[in-house]
Design an enzyme around this catalytic site. Structure first.
Site, mmCIF file in Angstrom:
data_model
loop_
_atom_site.group_PDB
_atom_site.id
_atom_site.type_symbol
_atom_site.label_atom_id
_atom_site.label_comp_id
_atom_site.label_asym_id
_atom_site.label_seq_id
_atom_site.Cartn_x
_atom_site.Cartn_y
_atom_site.Cartn_z
ATOM 1 N N SER A 70 40.814 39.849 40.219
ATOM 2 C CA SER A 70 40.332 40.458 38.965
ATOM 3 C C SER A 70 41.278 40.021 37.847
ATOM 4 O O SER A 70 42.484 40.212 37.926
ATOM 5 C CB SER A 70 40.230 41.972 39.091
ATOM 6 O OG SER A 70 41.465 42.543 39.434
ATOM 7 N N GLY A 83 41.202 40.995 34.622
ATOM 8 C CA GLY A 83 41.113 41.891 33.476
ATOM 9 C C GLY A 83 39.879 41.587 32.643
ATOM 10 O O GLY A 83 38.779 41.447 33.199
ATOM 11 N N GLY A 117 37.108 38.939 33.615
ATOM 12 C CA GLY A 117 36.196 39.053 34.742
ATOM 13 C C GLY A 117 36.840 38.736 36.074
ATOM 14 O O GLY A 117 38.009 39.044 36.303
ATOM 15 N N GLY A 128 39.237 48.392 38.093
ATOM 16 C CA GLY A 128 39.390 47.641 39.341
ATOM 17 C C GLY A 128 38.708 48.336 40.504
ATOM 18 O O GLY A 128 38.116 47.678 41.377
ATOM 19 N N ASP A 129 38.770 49.674 40.531
ATOM 20 C CA ASP A 129 38.125 50.430 41.611
ATOM 21 C C ASP A 129 36.601 50.307 41.510
ATOM 22 O O ASP A 129 35.908 50.226 42.523
ATOM 23 C CB ASP A 129 38.548 51.909 41.551
ATOM 24 C CG ASP A 129 40.071 52.058 41.630
ATOM 25 O OD1 ASP A 129 40.716 51.217 42.286
ATOM 26 O OD2 ASP A 129 40.606 52.999 41.016
#
Lengths: 309, 309
Positions: A217, A219, A222, A248-249
């Site tokens: 990831s 940020g 994408g 992120g989750d």
């Protein structure tokens, strides 16, 4: 059902204060609480997408009871947390109500005994029997061996349950070597694992270390994903502004739901990026904006080439 | 038994962190918790002195349960807290482990409904029947009328139970007018009540406003007391260094225990000052050092003259 594991569950408390000034006294104007720890956040998003989810990990003390009370009120989430003698940790986010700046205070979590670690592994094996996928999420509480995730990855693979690992540091390094189906590091975690700050090179390196699919990831830029079948990049239509907590989750929830629905990798990544951006846009940290998610889903650009990895 | 009232009970949480820097993330290295709110602190000291104490006030939610769990483990203290729908507040003291400086975050407390306020007043009247003295301590949670303490003072006086009031601001102003037996303001609270920064003059003024005995706590300089029988000053033998948290509550415990034991005013004041100083000297905030208390008790200087007030 989808199983999420959060060994270091938490009660996430948010305090609104006018301005945090060290060594003075503050009146907290707003208090919100919700179950926390990455795996519980992932579970909430999966449930909101219509999936049956079971959460496991540890719960202890009055804070653990508060977490469980709130889980009971979350439709679609089944509580299979394992009781321990120690107390579930609290995390406190002190948000400056004028600037929005956040100061974070994180308790260490309960000390887990060898017997409690053994009890968890037994419960985990039983839960895997009815799981279509499992996510291993977040930090380890004190007392849990640093190779814990490596063992849990091997158990899932032996049970033929696809396993996603989302952690950092030494537990990630050891867990990757146990060959999980998916790892989802962010840029910092990936650099720490591989020593490389070039995401493309680091992703290749993480695969060499054992991960079948690496989803990095990046940020606001994408996701970057690579596996034996190809390499893809999924990017949102524009830079979204808001609170990145839980983004992120939400991406993990997107990847897992796409996996059990047998979506193609480009479709899984589009869903993960759309959920992630819709989480940044939501007014409450860790929630996602459903309307924004639906709109964004058609606007994610996925580029890539099969067999290029 | 002695009754202490804490309408805004709390779970007092202390966090050790290396250095608090706003807008960054901190790992908490030490976590301690104990029941808080002035009346619960007073009760703990009274119990340690060998008195039977009953605590009342409000309890709610998971935090209230944590407070009650810990009260159960405090010998000599009987829990008569009244349940409410809202949640008992937390207070968080973030202590810099290198400098000892403290940053305080205080939740506001539960919103009390009119029915819950009525239920408390009923419970209070019943408890007064077996009380030899009562202390009304601390701030009011949201929803409790600002004149609450005035009403509780009148109820105690109607039941012929000696009543001590330890609060501040408007609740103190109104409470004093209901003619409590003792008020125990600190220098700031006394100045706010009377408009005078001269403790002697302010003490006289507070008596004119309705308090039978005014005991002003002057921090390291000890106590100044005045009533219809005289005026006294009690001072510790030396300036003690340490954590002043809870020193005022220990002074209240000293005054109350001296009252029910029918000690003379000079002896009550000596005990209150010795307990207060022994609390500053204790390594744990709010506890008192028993050995230091015994030693200090003989070293307190009480000067004064009867009928001089």
């Amino acid at each position: 059902m989808i199983l999420t594991v959060t060994l270091n569950t938490a009660l996430d408390i948010t305090y609104g204060v006018r301005s945090l000034r060290p060594h003075t006294s503050h009146r907290v104007t707003e208090v919100t609480e919700r179950p926390g720890g990455k795996g519980l956040n992932v579970a909430r998003v999966l449930a909101a997408l219509g999936h049956e989810v079971t959460v496991t990990g540890y719960t202890g003390g009055a804070t653990g009871r508060a977490v469980q009370d709130q889980l009971m009120c979350t439709p679609g989430v089944v509580d299979a947390l394992v009781p321990v003698t120690g107390s579930t940790r609290r995390t406190i986010a002190v948000v400056d109500t004028t600037t929005g700046d956040t100061t974070q205070l994180n308790e260490p979590g309960p000390e887990i005994t060898p017997a409690e670690w053994a009890a968890f592994q037994e419960a985990y094996e039983v839960l895997l029997r009815s799981a279509s996928a499992v996510a291993l999420c977040g930090s380890l509480p004190p007392g849990v061996p640093v190779g814990a995730y490596a063992g849990l990855v091997r158990t899932a693979r032996a049970a033929a349950v696809p396993v996603l690992l989302d952690t950092s540091g030494e537990p990630l390094r050891r867990g990757v070597a146990a060959r999980p189906d998916i790892v989802k590091p962010n840029a910092d975690e990936l650099a720490e694992l591989t020593g490389s700050h070039d995401p493309l090179q680091a992703t290749r390196d993480a695969r060499r270390r054992g991960a079948h699919t690496v989803v990095a990831s990046l940020g606001p830029e994408g996701l970057l994903a690579a596996n034996a079948d190809g390499r893809w990049r999924a990017t949102p239509p524009r830079r979204v502004h808001g609170n990145p907590t839980g983004a992120g989750d939400s991406a993990v929830a997107g990847l897992l739901s796409g996996l059990v629905e047998h979506l193609s990798w480009p479709d899984r990544l589009a869903r993960a990026v759309a959920l992630s951006a819709a989480t940044v846009l939501a007014p409450t940290a860790g929630e996602f904006d459903h309307a924004a998610y639906e709109t964004l889903l058609d606007q994610i650009t996925v580029t890539g080439d099969a067999t290029a990895a």
